[in-house]
Design a protein around this motif. Sequence first.
Motif, PDB file in Angstrom:
ATOM      1  N   VAL A 108       0.838  -1.207   0.000  1.00  0.00           N
ATOM      2  CA  VAL A 108       0.000   0.000   0.000  1.00  0.00           C
ATOM      3  C   VAL A 108       0.877   1.262   0.000  1.00  0.00           C
ATOM      4  N   ASP A 109       1.942   1.234   0.819  1.00  0.00           N
ATOM      5  CA  ASP A 109       2.845   2.395   0.886  1.00  0.00           C
ATOM      6  C   ASP A 109       3.526   2.617  -0.466  1.00  0.00           C
ATOM      7  N   PHE A 110       3.905   1.505  -1.080  1.00  0.00           N
ATOM      8  CA  PHE A 110       4.567   1.587  -2.389  1.00  0.00           C
ATOM      9  C   PHE A 110       3.628   2.216  -3.427  1.00  0.00           C
ATOM     10  N   ILE A 111       2.393   1.733  -3.440  1.00  0.00           N
ATOM     11  CA  ILE A 111       1.426   2.245  -4.417  1.00  0.00           C
ATOM     12  C   ILE A 111       1.164   3.732  -4.168  1.00  0.00           C
ATOM     13  N   LYS A 112       1.085   4.100  -2.887  1.00  0.00           N
ATOM     14  CA  LYS A 112       0.857   5.519  -2.555  1.00  0.00           C
ATOM     15  C   LYS A 112       2.023   6.377  -3.018  1.00  0.00           C
ATOM     16  N   GLU A 136       5.669  -9.840   0.763  1.00  0.00           N
ATOM     17  CA  GLU A 136       5.179  -8.534   0.313  1.00  0.00           C
ATOM     18  C   GLU A 136       6.331  -7.533   0.215  1.00  0.00           C
ATOM     19  N   ARG A 137       7.169  -7.513   1.257  1.00  0.00           N
ATOM     20  CA  ARG A 137       8.290  -6.564   1.272  1.00  0.00           C
ATOM     21  C   ARG A 137       9.309  -6.885   0.185  1.00  0.00           C
ATOM     22  N   ALA A 138       9.552  -8.191   0.002  1.00  0.00           N
ATOM     23  CA  ALA A 138      10.537  -8.593  -1.017  1.00  0.00           C
ATOM     24  C   ALA A 138      10.034  -8.238  -2.418  1.00  0.00           C
ATOM     25  N   ALA A 139       8.730  -8.411  -2.627  1.00  0.00           N
ATOM     26  CA  ALA A 139       8.144  -8.087  -3.940  1.00  0.00           C
ATOM     27  C   ALA A 139       8.279  -6.598  -4.224  1.00  0.00           C
ATOM     28  N   VAL A 140       7.977  -5.807  -3.213  1.00  0.00           N
ATOM     29  CA  VAL A 140       8.079  -4.345  -3.369  1.00  0.00           C
ATOM     30  C   VAL A 140       9.538  -3.944  -3.581  1.00  0.00           C
ATOM     31  N   ALA A 141      10.435  -4.578  -2.796  1.00  0.00           N
ATOM     32  CA  ALA A 141      11.863  -4.248  -2.908  1.00  0.00           C
ATOM     33  C   ALA A 141      12.391  -4.618  -4.295  1.00  0.00           C
TER      34      ALA A 141
END
Lengths: 108, 199
Positions: B4-8, B44-49
């Motif tokens: 969510v933070d990434f998308i924001k 989730e964090r690894a995907a965003v990273a």
Amino acid sequence: MDSQLKKGLIEYCVLAYLQRGDSYGYQIIKNISPVIPITESTLYPILKRLETRSQVESYSREHNGRLRKYYHVTSLGLESIQSFLEEDWKKLEEIHDYIKGGNSGWSE
Amino acid sequence: MERVDFIKALADELSQMARASDIHQLIDYYDEMILDLMEDGYSERAAVAKLGDPRKLAREACGVPEIERAFSKHVHPLVVLLLIVGFPLWGSLVLAGGLVFLSCYFIIWLIPLIGLIFGGTFSLVGVVSAIFSLFLMTDSLFMGVTQFGIGMLFFGLGILCLTFTYTLGGFFAQVTKSVTLWCKQLLFKKRKQVVRYEA
């Protein structure tokens, strides 16, 4: 590899992969990456461009309770692959030979 | 960073460099990418990273090499000199503009202020009139009842005025907030020039 050249080649790789069947962004990256390393951000503008040129079409399909965007190669896309293999590749070979300095087909 | 933070963060970056119609498609693309990565075994964090920095991604995804020209940096000394010499001219103009702007605020807020004064006065007059009508009733019942009625009328008018002022005040507060925010963005927004070209 030069990034512009790479982008151009990725377009044909995407079209070639989609020729085997409709697919989605992540799967395209996974499949193409062993041939040409490609990131998520590189693929987006390429897909967008192919869609603008009507070489691919997109549609959404439900997957695990969410919508996933699938891409389908059109007849224009298939023509583009043929054109690349039959015409563009020959030109590229000529350029390759010219750069190597072993071709006399290019005049001043 | 979570999804969510990434998308924001991505939406925020895109809002500065992409057309509104493209933003939605890009967000959907990256959201789908994260979910597909997670389905493929990434956390989730690894995907965003794996996707990387939202700012860098926004630029790359738009195919936009960006040239940022920070106006505060590398200002020519001549420009600085001209700014100092011309201050009596542009300074007074800026000051005048600011004061005109403030006076607009003041005039706008006079409307609810007048409403408040009328509302307060009517209500006070109504209450006082009603109280004193009780004393008047001992001398003349007719006069007393009439004054009580007039007092109630004023009190009612006062309540109406105050209600009107309250509603109007809320509206003006909203308008003031929006205009102030707009001015703030206009004055302090980071200026940048974006150059697009066909890749």
